[in-house]
Design an enzyme around this catalytic site. Structure first.
Site, short mmCIF file in Angstrom:
data_model
loop_
_atom_site.label_atom_id
_atom_site.label_comp_id
_atom_site.label_asym_id
_atom_site.label_seq_id
_atom_site.Cartn_x
_atom_site.Cartn_y
_atom_site.Cartn_z
N SER A 188 4.00 -10.62 4.58
CA SER A 188 4.52 -9.27 4.83
C SER A 188 4.14 -8.76 6.21
CB SER A 188 4.01 -8.30 3.76
OG SER A 188 2.62 -8.04 3.95
N CYS A 221 -3.48 -3.75 0.18
CA CYS A 221 -3.87 -5.07 -0.33
C CYS A 221 -2.73 -6.09 -0.24
CB CYS A 221 -4.32 -4.90 -1.78
SG CYS A 221 -4.54 -6.44 -2.68
N PRO A 222 -2.99 -7.32 0.20
CA PRO A 222 -4.26 -7.88 0.69
C PRO A 222 -4.51 -7.65 2.19
CG PRO A 222 -2.63 -9.61 0.62
CD PRO A 222 -1.93 -8.36 0.12
N GLY A 223 -3.54 -7.02 2.89
CA GLY A 223 -3.82 -6.65 4.29
C GLY A 223 -2.83 -7.17 5.31
N GLY A 224 -1.62 -7.53 4.88
CA GLY A 224 -0.62 -8.04 5.84
C GLY A 224 -0.30 -7.04 6.94
N ASP A 240 -6.25 1.10 -1.03
CA ASP A 240 -5.67 0.33 -2.14
C ASP A 240 -6.75 0.06 -3.17
OD1 ASP A 240 -4.26 -1.59 -3.81
OD2 ASP A 240 -2.93 -1.91 -2.10
N ASP A 260 -5.90 5.36 -4.93
CA ASP A 260 -4.43 5.35 -5.00
C ASP A 260 -3.84 5.91 -3.70
OD1 ASP A 260 -1.76 5.77 -5.53
OD2 ASP A 260 -2.06 6.69 -7.48
N ASP A 277 3.69 0.16 2.62
CA ASP A 277 4.62 -0.80 2.00
C ASP A 277 4.28 -0.90 0.52
OD1 ASP A 277 6.57 -2.71 1.62
OD2 ASP A 277 5.37 -4.37 2.36
N LYS A 306 12.13 0.61 -1.09
CA LYS A 306 12.71 -0.44 -1.93
C LYS A 306 14.06 0.06 -2.45
CE LYS A 306 8.72 -2.31 -1.26
NZ LYS A 306 8.51 -3.38 -0.27
#
EC number: 2.1.1.186
Length: 366
Positions: A188, A221-224, A240, A260, A277, A306
């Protein structure tokens, strides 16, 4: 030349057609869209002969969401003789373009076009030489002149035309060529990198993506996406409930906030960037982004929406209109851009830059 070719993501031809029909109509450039499912392009045919050029010069390309590239073309060239494909193409372009600054021989972004792409690469060199000989192209590439496009839809079949360098995508086929960094936590990361290339002029990167800026990544998460901000030497608050990649935590630039993204409120007032995202309904994400911008919690944001299965153009338009209305209501002057990027799937990426408060006597310095 009354046709405009718009390249898009395969499967999104209807959205691309709906958008160009809507936005051309608002400028009183009327016509109809030819759509072939999963073709990766749309042809908008104007009713008036000169309206193709008028459309690509008057409508800002940056205002289009689903088009990756566009150019005005003439009639389809068919049955090009294998022994001499160059002469008919040169003939079509002579008198149409003078002293173009660049040649792009392109195809649609489909699996079927991959073999054709190999031919295009080989064909570009001799075609460029022939076009320079007759003055269709300048002897050296220049970004100040129109871009000449030759668009193959099948072997021996192509459209020829041009776009304006100040109002098109600077990338071949409208796709930035990015390499996945081996140390990034997820693919991502390429979405955010592409967004930065598409939305922020290169000569403004040093100022707007500067070392030492503070940024927030919601749903990190995970940090892209955090990875891109860290790479530009920013201090990042990654929000996250899920864990962040250890490689990012080891940089010392990331503060992981286990909460959150929809409930998080920043406790600093000098956050330059907020990125997001999260897999959530577009309306919910848009409302959160409006809250951040109206309250001045960040200067710029890039976020993903989305898309539903149906009426995707309408959904995006509705959310962007809501965001604009919220900013207007609270006297916030901002630039909004949206694009379905190459690395996006069933989503679009939105960039908003808060400029200043439009209310008299107020200035946004945060």
């Amino acid at each position: 030349m009354n046709k405009v070719v718009l390249l898009c993501r395969p499967g999104f031809e209807k959205e691309c057609a709906a958008e160009i029909t809507d936005k051309a109509g608002k400028r009183e450039i009327f016509g109809f869209a030819r759509v072939k499912e999963n073709a990766g392009y749309v042809i908008y045919e104007c009713y008036q002969p000169e309206d193709g050029e008028k459309l690509i010069s008057e409508l800002p390309f940056s205002s289009l969401i689903f088009a990756r590239q566009w150019f005005v073309v003439g009639e389809l060239l068919q049955h090009l003789p294998p022994e001499d494909r160059i002469t008919p193409i040169v003939g079509m372009l002579q008198g149409v373009v003078e002293k173009g600054g660049e040649l792009r021989v392109e195809v649609a972004d489909t699996n079927e076009s991959k073999e054709l792409m190999k031919f295009c690469r080989k064909f570009t060199v001799p075609l460029r030489a022939a076009l320079r000989d007759v003055g269709v192209l300048t002897n050296y590439e220049t970004p100040k002149r129109p871009v000449v496009h030759v668009f193959f839809i099948a072997p021996g079949c192509c459209y020829t035309g041009y776009s304006f360098a100040h109002n098109n995508s600077p990338f071949y086929m409208g796709i930035p060529r990015l390499k996945f960094p081996s140390d990034a936590p997820s693919r991502s990361t390429l979405k955010l990198e592409e967004a930065l290339h598409v939305f922020i002029p290169e000569d403004e990167w040093d100022e707007r993506l500067a070392n030492g800026m503070y940024a927030v990544d919601l749903g990190a998460c995970p940090g892209g996406w955090t990875y891109q901000l860290v790479k530009r030497n920013m201090w990042v608050y990654s929000v996250d409930n899920g864990p962040m990649a250890q490689s990012l935590m080891d940089t010392g630039q990331v503060t992981w906030l286990r909460e959150d993204g929809f409930r998080y409120r920043p406790n600093r007032n000098n956050i330059s960037w907020m990125v997001c995202d999260m897999v959530e309904k577009p309306a919910k994400v848009t409302a959160l982004m409006a809250q951040w911008l109206v309250n001045g919690w960040c200067r710029e944001t890039i976020f993903n929406l989305k898309l539903p299965m149906k009426k995707r153009y309408e959904e995006v338009s509705h959310n962007l209109a809501y965001l604009q209305a919220q900013l207007d209501e609270h006297g916030v002057n901002a630039q909004i851009q949206a694009r379905q990027l190459y690395h996006d799937r069933e989503e679009v990426t939105v960039h908003v830059r808060r400029l200043w408060a439009a209310v008299g006597g107020r200035r946004d310095e945060r």
